[in-house]
Every structure is written in C-alpha cells, then in structure tokens.
Design a protein around this motif. Structure first.
Motif, short mmCIF file in Angstrom:
data_model
loop_
_atom_site.label_atom_id
_atom_site.label_comp_id
_atom_site.label_asym_id
_atom_site.label_seq_id
_atom_site.Cartn_x
_atom_site.Cartn_y
_atom_site.Cartn_z
N ASP A 129 0.81 -1.22 0.00
CA ASP A 129 0.00 0.00 0.00
C ASP A 129 0.84 1.27 0.00
N GLY A 130 2.15 1.16 0.19
CA GLY A 130 3.00 2.34 0.27
C GLY A 130 3.37 2.73 1.68
N ASN A 131 2.96 1.92 2.68
CA ASN A 131 3.36 2.17 4.06
C ASN A 131 4.80 1.69 4.26
N PHE A 132 5.52 2.32 5.18
CA PHE A 132 6.87 1.86 5.49
C PHE A 132 7.29 2.40 6.85
N TYR A 133 8.26 1.74 7.45
CA TYR A 133 8.88 2.25 8.66
C TYR A 133 10.38 2.06 8.55
N GLU A 134 11.11 2.81 9.40
CA GLU A 134 12.57 2.75 9.37
C GLU A 134 13.02 1.50 10.12
N ALA A 135 13.57 0.55 9.39
CA ALA A 135 14.08 -0.68 9.98
C ALA A 135 15.52 -0.49 10.42
N CYS A 136 16.08 -1.49 11.10
CA CYS A 136 17.51 -1.47 11.40
C CYS A 136 18.29 -1.45 10.08
N HIS A 137 19.51 -0.96 10.13
CA HIS A 137 20.24 -0.69 8.90
C HIS A 137 20.51 -1.94 8.06
N LEU A 138 20.61 -3.10 8.68
CA LEU A 138 20.88 -4.33 7.92
C LEU A 138 19.62 -5.17 7.76
N GLU A 139 18.47 -4.60 8.07
CA GLU A 139 17.21 -5.31 7.90
C GLU A 139 16.37 -4.58 6.85
N GLY A 140 15.08 -4.80 6.84
CA GLY A 140 14.23 -4.11 5.89
C GLY A 140 14.38 -4.64 4.48
N ASP A 141 13.98 -3.81 3.51
CA ASP A 141 13.92 -4.24 2.11
C ASP A 141 15.12 -3.80 1.28
N VAL A 142 16.03 -3.05 1.87
CA VAL A 142 17.23 -2.62 1.13
C VAL A 142 18.25 -3.76 1.12
N PRO A 143 18.75 -4.17 -0.05
CA PRO A 143 19.77 -5.22 -0.11
C PRO A 143 21.13 -4.64 0.28
N MET A 144 21.32 -4.40 1.58
CA MET A 144 22.45 -3.60 2.04
C MET A 144 23.80 -4.24 1.70
N TYR A 145 23.87 -5.55 1.75
CA TYR A 145 25.14 -6.21 1.40
C TYR A 145 25.52 -5.87 -0.04
N GLY A 146 24.59 -6.05 -0.96
CA GLY A 146 24.88 -5.77 -2.36
C GLY A 146 25.18 -4.31 -2.61
N VAL A 147 24.46 -3.42 -1.92
CA VAL A 147 24.66 -1.99 -2.07
C VAL A 147 26.06 -1.59 -1.60
N VAL A 148 26.43 -2.01 -0.39
CA VAL A 148 27.73 -1.63 0.16
C VAL A 148 28.87 -2.22 -0.67
N LYS A 149 28.71 -3.47 -1.10
CA LYS A 149 29.75 -4.09 -1.92
C LYS A 149 29.95 -3.32 -3.23
N GLU A 150 28.85 -2.90 -3.84
CA GLU A 150 28.94 -2.16 -5.10
C GLU A 150 29.58 -0.78 -4.87
N ILE A 151 29.26 -0.13 -3.76
CA ILE A 151 29.86 1.17 -3.47
C ILE A 151 31.36 1.04 -3.23
N LEU A 152 31.77 0.00 -2.52
CA LEU A 152 33.20 -0.21 -2.29
C LEU A 152 33.94 -0.45 -3.61
N GLN A 153 33.32 -1.19 -4.52
CA GLN A 153 33.93 -1.39 -5.84
C GLN A 153 33.96 -0.08 -6.63
#
Length: 386
Positions: free
Chosen positions: A307-331
């Motif tokens: 529906d478009g609702n969301f809340y702020e999750a812990c930084h390594l949780e939620g729907d953001v693929p944080m591992y892939g994001v951080v790895k790509e930024i480091l590269q």
C-alpha cells in the motif's frame, strides 16, 4: 567510505564528542539558523567549521543549502535568491567545503505520519502510513480534490482511522506533518500550509522538472568554477503526496537530471532509504549506472508494504539489499580512486535515547548502532577473500 554523522549545530543534544566516540571522522551539517534564501557568509561558515575541527572532526558535507520555494516555482524574487545561492556556493568553497546536498521537494522535506512508532522490542522508529496521511489530507486539511488522490479503499481506511482519533491524536498528527522536521526550514499552520499548496496549483511535474533544470543551468557553472559537487537528494517518500509533484524518485528521474545538465559536478545523494521505498528501484543497478555522479551516500533501510506504508528498519534489515549496495559502493570507490562520504541515516530510538528529546530520526545511540552495523559489513566485505 568516509564515516560521517549529521549534526544540527551547537544546540543538537547529540554532541560532536558523542559523534567522535561513535567512530565517525566527518560531520554533515548546515547553518540552520540562517533563514532560507539568505547568503551564508564566509565568517559564519568559518566559525562553524572551527567548532567542528576543534573537536578533531572534519566538515565533510553541507546538508543542506535549502532551495527557496520561490526558486522551485520561479516566482517572486527567485532571480535574487539564485544569486544568493551562487554566493553561498562560492563562500563554502572558499572555506574548503565542496559537497552540497540539496533537494527539490515542494514545501516539505521528508514526511512521516508517526515519529515514535513502537516496535515489538520496545524501540521506537519513524513510520509512514498512507491511511494516516489520507486522513490528514481529506479530513483535517480538507484539501480540495484530496479524495481523488487516493484509491477508494484507502479513503475508507482513512475515514475509519480519523473517526477513531481523539482531539489530542488529531493535533499530534497535524504537528507531525506540519512542524519543522530535520531538513525543513519552517513549520506551518493549516491555513499557511494550504496557502503554500496553492502556490503549486499550476506547477505539475514537467514544470517542476523544467524549473530544476533552469536552476542548475544557473548554479552549476559556479559549482564547476569552484570545484563544488552538487548532490540532489531523492524525494521522501518517492511518490506524489498532497497533490504535489515529485521529480527525483526513480532511476529514470536520475537519468533525466544528470543528462539534462551534463556535468561531473551535477550529482546525487544516493539515499537507500528514500529510493528503497519503491520496489521498482534497483539500488545496485543505480550505483552501476550512475556511480560516477554519486557524491554523497545515506545508508538506511525501510520495511515497506504493497500500500506504500513503510517504517525505518535497522540498517541491515528491511527491504534494502544492504550487502549488495555496500559491496557495489566499495567497488565504485576503487574504480574512482575516491573515498565517498557516507552517513548512517535515521536511527531508531534505543536504550537511553528513549528518554532523551532529539531531532526525529537523529538519536545518538540508534545511529551509533547503525554505523557499527555498516562498519562491520564493510569490514566483512573487504576481508571476505582474505
């Protein structure tokens, strides 16, 4: 990545010493006391920079130099306001500060409908509920045409939600949406807010896109001459709200903004929280496609629903693929041979933070926790083949 934290100046309950103890080396801040549209004089910049450096930290990024509403709508004295913006860019560059985060969101900065949403573990976080926004829009503000902005099912939920609010809860919802949140410059009464909305009556998305392009036509040459990098922040939330257009919400928007004003100094603030609210934004691919124009990074994660609702999750949780994001930024950093400033964004209220009044989303322990999680993730990625 250069590890930074946002600081709201000498009155911020999270001190520079707190931030240094958290392990950050850089500060992201602004001269919030200067009214929107006025020039930031070199003396004021130099004094704030000295306070930061005397604590052993560095002023890494300006967040933000606000863009006045008259610039966004190209009304009133917008030409003078653009000249003031140019002068501020020059003055910041003269004091050695060369990354400026800004946004082009109409009227309000980021919007939430709840600033103290309690999670099952007792922590509190920022929350956005579409039914609550619709309740405000349709039954408190009573904006003309508001009900046509939402699906019928949402209107029904909003009406039930509103009817179950008492006077105190109604006032709390109003203040949550209208008051001065971090990054915004002013709060509004309902009447003032309606007047502000009316000023955008003839500003649709194509018009706002054009006004951004014209603004960048003016300020980018000054940024280039002074080696300053402009980094536009995505819309938050990244879809139209309250009848206002949004023009920095998707990969297509990023492509348009960078191509219409083609300059290495024209870039983005890569905010995983804002962009990650939309399931159609592929965050890793955005880094691959536009990494050369990423000048500043906000790392946070949200948990969204259909529906478009969301809340702020812990930084390594939620729907953001944080591992892939951080790895790509480091590269990306390795490819560019450049360290990019990053800050953990919108920490939850944890432990003693629950008893301290801080800027919403910017408690000390919650962000320390986020920075520690991100630091550990970076360490693991950099050493995974060791």
């Amino acid at each position: 990545m250069e590890q930074t934290m946002r600081w709201y100046g000498p009155n911020d309950p999270v001190t520079l010493s707190d931030i240094r103890q958290a392990g950050a080396t850089g500060i992201v801040t602004a001269l919030h006391e200067i009214p929107n549209g006025e020039v930031w004089e070199r003396k004021a910049i130099r004094e704030r920079k000295k306070i930061i450096e005397d604590t052993g930290l560095r002023w890494s990024v300006v967040e933000s130099v606000p863009v006045h509403e008259h610039i966004k709508t190209r009304s009133g004295n917008f030409e003078k306001l653009i000249d003031n913006y140019k002068e501020t860019i020059k003055n910041l560059a003269s004091e050695g500060i060369n990354i400026i985060c800004y946004n082009f969101m109409p009227i309000l900065d980021w919007i939430r409908t709840e600033l103290d949403h309690e999670l099952p573990n007792g922590a509190k976080t920022l929350n956005f509920e579409i039914r609550a926004l619709a309740a405000f829009d349709c039954f408190i503000l009573k904006r003309q045409g508001a009900k046509e902005s939402y699906p019928p099912g949402i209107i029904k939920k909003a009406k039930t939600y509103y009817e179950n609010l008492d006077a105190t809860a109604i006032e709390k919802l109003k203040r949550t949406i209208l008051d001065n949140l971090p990054g915004a410059e002013i709060g509004y009464t309902l009447e003032e807010f309606q007047e502000a909305l009316d000023s955008y009556q003839n500003i649709d998305a194509p018009t706002l896109e054009k006004n951004l392009r014209l603004f960048l036509n003016e300020v980018l040459p000054v940024a280039e001459e002074n080696n300053v990098f402009l980094a536009i922040h995505p819309d938050d939330p990244p879809y139209p709200i309250l009848g206002l257009p949004r023009i920095m919400s998707t990969a297509a928007d990023i492509k348009r903004i960078l191509s219409e004003n083609d300059s290495p100094n024209n870039g983005i603030t890569f905010c995983t929280g804002s962009l990650g609210v939309r399931g159609d934004n592929n965050l890793v691919q955005i880094i691959k496609d536009y990494g050369d124009h990423i000048h500043f990074i906000h790392l946070r994660s949200t948990r969204r629903d259909a529906d478009g609702n969301f809340y702020e999750a812990c930084h390594l949780e939620g729907d953001v693929p944080m591992y892939g994001v951080v790895k790509e930024i480091l590269q990306l950093q390795e490819k560019r041979n450049k360290q990019l400033p990053m800050r953990p964004d919108h920490g939850q209220q944890l432990l003693n933070d629950l008893d301290i009044k801080t800027n919403p989303g910017y408690s000390g322990i919650g962000r320390l926790n986020g920075l520690a999680e991100l630091r550990g993730l970076m360490y693991g990625i950099l050493n995974e083949n060791a």
